[in-house]
Design an enzyme around this catalytic site. Sequence first.
Site, mmCIF file in Angstrom:
data_model
loop_
_atom_site.group_PDB
_atom_site.id
_atom_site.type_symbol
_atom_site.label_atom_id
_atom_site.label_comp_id
_atom_site.label_asym_id
_atom_site.label_seq_id
_atom_site.Cartn_x
_atom_site.Cartn_y
_atom_site.Cartn_z
ATOM 1 N N GLU A 24 0.729 -1.324 -0.036
ATOM 2 C CA GLU A 24 0.222 -0.058 -0.068
ATOM 3 C C GLU A 24 0.904 1.230 -0.115
ATOM 4 O OE1 GLU A 24 -2.622 -0.496 3.440
ATOM 5 O OE2 GLU A 24 -3.387 -2.401 2.769
ATOM 6 N N SER A 57 -5.415 -4.374 0.732
ATOM 7 C CA SER A 57 -5.913 -5.767 1.009
ATOM 8 C C SER A 57 -4.647 -6.342 1.773
ATOM 9 C CB SER A 57 -6.660 -6.500 0.000
ATOM 10 O OG SER A 57 -6.800 -7.661 -0.003
ATOM 11 N N GLU A 58 -4.229 -6.433 2.867
ATOM 12 C CA GLU A 58 -3.157 -7.384 3.182
ATOM 13 C C GLU A 58 -3.283 -8.776 2.675
ATOM 14 O OE1 GLU A 58 -3.422 -3.655 4.939
ATOM 15 O OE2 GLU A 58 -4.860 -5.141 5.160
ATOM 16 N N GLN A 90 1.869 -2.286 5.850
ATOM 17 C CA GLN A 90 1.908 -0.592 6.206
ATOM 18 C C GLN A 90 2.194 -0.500 7.804
ATOM 19 O OE1 GLN A 90 -1.126 2.524 5.603
ATOM 20 N NE2 GLN A 90 0.192 2.854 3.766
ATOM 21 N N PHE A 91 1.370 -1.327 8.681
ATOM 22 C CA PHE A 91 1.895 -1.360 10.135
ATOM 23 C C PHE A 91 1.614 -2.916 10.561
ATOM 24 C CE2 PHE A 91 0.671 3.213 9.554
ATOM 25 C CZ PHE A 91 1.265 3.808 10.206
ATOM 26 N N ALA A 92 2.604 -3.149 11.317
ATOM 27 C CA ALA A 92 2.164 -4.686 11.838
ATOM 28 C C ALA A 92 1.020 -5.083 12.252
ATOM 29 C CB ALA A 92 3.411 -5.020 12.841
ATOM 30 N N ASP A 93 0.371 -4.016 12.749
ATOM 31 C CA ASP A 93 -1.048 -4.031 13.371
ATOM 32 C C ASP A 93 -1.987 -4.634 12.249
ATOM 33 O OD1 ASP A 93 0.675 -2.028 14.237
ATOM 34 O OD2 ASP A 93 -0.886 -2.143 16.019
ATOM 35 N N TYR A 94 -1.568 -4.136 10.899
ATOM 36 C CA TYR A 94 -2.414 -4.568 9.782
ATOM 37 C C TYR A 94 -2.302 -5.959 9.199
ATOM 38 C CZ TYR A 94 -3.076 0.471 9.468
ATOM 39 O OH TYR A 94 -3.425 1.779 9.717
ATOM 40 N N PRO A 98 -5.442 -9.658 8.892
ATOM 41 C CA PRO A 98 -6.127 -10.525 7.549
ATOM 42 C C PRO A 98 -5.299 -11.403 6.573
ATOM 43 C CG PRO A 98 -6.579 -8.137 7.699
ATOM 44 C CD PRO A 98 -5.500 -8.323 8.691
ATOM 45 N N HIS A 149 -1.850 0.774 15.668
ATOM 46 C CA HIS A 149 -0.675 1.173 14.787
ATOM 47 C C HIS A 149 0.668 1.044 15.462
ATOM 48 C CE1 HIS A 149 -3.793 3.437 12.803
ATOM 49 N NE2 HIS A 149 -2.928 3.577 11.856
#
Length: 338
Positions: free
Chosen positions: A29, A59-60, A82-86, A89, A129
Amino acid sequence: MARMTMIEAIRDALDVAMGEDERVVVFGEDVGYFGGVFRCTAGLQKKYGPTRCFDTPISELGIVGAGIGMAAYGLRPVVEIQFADYMYPAYDQIVSEAARLRYRSAGEFTCPMVVRMPTGGGIFGAQTHSQSPEALFTHVTGLKTVVPSNPQDAKGLLMAAIEDPDPVIFLEPKRLYNGPFDGHHDRPVMAWKAHELGEVPEGRHVVPLGQAAVRRTGQAVTVLTYGTMVHVALVATDEQGIDAEVIDLRTLLPLDLETIAASVRKTGRCLVLHEATLTSGFGAELAALVQAECFYHLEAPVARVAGWDTPYPHVHEWRYFPGPQRVGEALRKLVEEI
């Protein structure tokens, strides 16, 4: 040698790898035209074109799934979450497909893919984040997990990860992105210390996976840590005047157990330090390994210092982080324990 921030070192590693091997592709992204939310990929699309460095939909699952397919058919994708938190999915793709591809195909296919993720706190990003999910990956057979603590290692470890024949999770501490970290706050300090010079070799530079680094030698206690907490440990030991040996793991899996065991057998005491929550964190595995390998050399129980077992706080972010004071108190207690 060039002086770089971690962001610049990561970008340099990608640039060198893409220049050397046309199979290396970078996507995620906003990584193309914009250069990534932290600018780690700035300029790569312009230099290598939109087929080598390109943007994806939000869309991870799709990002990682596409990377697995590319890797299986001969490319070497470096995908950015983009962030490890994402990454949640995409977690099923990482665990059920990427990690198992070599085994389920009896070696017919491999997955030489790198998944880059900014990790940890420091930007007041709260629960979505700022997470440190490394333990979710170290639990999975078939994955390698890497966490650099300085620009030179960031470049060398990333190049090694790109060349690895299996999937590598590459976690980049956000608090170290833009300069040296003085252990107390996230503002860069002007004077570089010896352990955080940021001197990065130009051109090809590889740091082998699975080799820890001793950042400070000592006789009284061993500190096992990685990423941002390496700097916190160094500050804490200096402020407390404790003769601690600080080991930067660099690679959580494969783990350099030989270096860890040699240090703990010498010091007889061990403190495990990480930013992630305490319960079921990677520190629990480290503590168990140290107990198994060094039991007859231990003079005290293995201690752990970590983040709180709570949902990630926003307003209290800097209290959540293990800081030099909390680490120093734990070290002092440990070395005084009979």
